[in-house]
Design a protein around this motif. Sequence first.
Motif: not given
Lengths: 313, 358
Positions: A230, A273-274, A277, A280, A287, B87, B147-148, B150-152, B154-155, B158-159, B162, B165-166
């Motif tokens: 992506x 971890x942050x 990100x 992305x 974009x 998405x 794409x936006x 979809x990227x969000x 993954x963000x 990851x959040x 975090x 794990x933390x």
Amino acid sequence: MDLNWFVCFLGAAVVAGTPLVLATLGELITEKSGSLNLGVEGMMYMGAIIGFTTGLQTGSPFFAFIGAALAGILGAMIFGFVTITLRANQIVTGLTLTMFGTGFAGFIGTPIIGERAPQKIIDTFVKVKLPLLGDIPVIGEIFFNQDYLVYLTYILIILVGFYLYKSRYGLNGTIVGENPKAADSLGISVIGYRYLHLAMGGALCGLAGGYLSLIYVPSWQDSMIAGRGWIAVALVIFSKWNPYRAYIGALFFGGLNIVGFRLQQFDLPVSTYLLDALPYLMTVIVLVFDSMRSKSRSHAPAGLGTPYFREER
Amino acid sequence: MARIVPLENCSMAKKVRIRVFAILMAFTLSGFLLLFLGHNPFEVYASMLDGGLGSSYRVKETLIRTIPFALTALGIGLSFRMKFWNIGGEGQIMMGACSATFIGLNFQQLPSFILLPLMAIAGMIGGGLWALIPAFLKVRYRTNETILTLMLNYVALKWITYLQYVLWRDHEAFGYPKIPNLVKNAQLPKIFGLHIGVLLVPILVIGIYLFITYTKKGYEIRVIGENEATARYAGMPTSKIILGTLFVSGGICGVVGMIQVAGVNMTLSIDVSNGVGYTAIIIAWLAQLNAIAILVVSFLFAVMVEGGSYIQTVFQIPQAAASLLQGLILFFVLGSEFFIKYRVIRDRKTRIVTEGEV
């Protein structure tokens, strides 16, 4: 953070950027002919798993990457058959290809999770310093002390640039992407060029996946592609459909991909971890900036995403 | 030579026949794949059914899995109606789950009947705001929403990683990285052996059907989906409608996150969504956004997923077989649309007909 660390970091960014640039070139060449294939992630997964299993079976680096490229082509041909011949919606078909490819890799790959790539392949792709070029201070260390596939990627970038801008076939393909009607009346086969560009794009995306599983990681892991497909789709937009700009973008994102891991040693106040990100988030930012300069729209092939049916002329 | 001509009106029965045939083809093809791997496809399919529906316990598990599928498909289906390719169900579920968990962990002394609605509202807001980001950017700058979103995803992933794990890590969990479990107050009560979130399914199915078919807003959403320019010329506030719809669309996904946390897992983890956001896209598309069809397809997919994990234990076939099969089904159904929209005519045949007329 001295110069040495920085050179080392940039060298690693080149490696991390290699699958990105391969996939970006693949999607770029696909989009140039007017197909918007959002299945990059799926084709990368297919290339990654087939390349990896072919490598395991044959132990041959050559066959492993041929397998990866063929798997990418297979994915692209499914997309082509459904969208070009059967005229289905490109966006939904691309998404389906992504899900299919992910499932495909999980299906074949689950029993071999954690397995390492054959030693022979790992040994083939160790870093090799190029004569002369490799001796240039800093630049040589960053760009010309890499594995063979990185060098192949440099060649591929130039080849794609040459094909698109200088060769008759590439120009024909570009016309198909800009104005299929005009191309058709000039006697250029719209369907033929769209399939051809899809196949080339699929091969490149498959190679990108193979690079990840066979060289970058190099063992089989679940969710290995992790959204890189992506990011490649976004990089095509960012590069304004120019293969040379695509490389700069891929290097930048390659750097972002590893920055979290590389900064660990400096005891930063931000969790890794942050930092993970970042690629992305940066894709989102890139974009948005790109779309803010509304003129950049004109860089997209005019016929992108629109199917072409001759009898509806 | 063959010609392709558009088919004006395809009868409902024929449409159904073509789609069913496409699905059978998908099963046949993956049957060959199974055969190739040395399994008897009939046995595998039979035990898939068995795994999904074979006992009252399995039926219950399948129903519990149907709930997030159906709700998410209904939610993102709203944005699909406007041809807004959201998405991001996956991320919206995670952010909804995150804000619901925040309330659940920090206000656990509240009585259930206050705490649970608060959590649901938090989930709705979390998912809704997460969907508003791409909606705003799309409306304001025409940024590519596929794409936006979809990227969000993954963000968001990851959040949550975090958090797990933390930041919210349970230090009493013997080094195991997990977020503390929700207390009893913050867990959804049971009804018919399922969690109470199941009641949302019929409410939303009927609610969305009525909303889309009979209200002005629903009408406007449909017009935007047909042609955004037309909607604008007709004086509709398209930007406002897109933003509002995306908030609701993401909000529903957010509530799904809350339900999964408070009704199924009892804690927040990176597996909270587990691909539901992606599967729901397939479901919404296969059901052609029809609310009732979404319910049916969700149930069938839940059978497939539950059956998929069952055949993993019986035949050692990876569970990903289920997602592979789902992808194949969608490919075949997408391809089969051709035979609903077009007809292939052999030129020779046409000539014979003309000669006959003469």
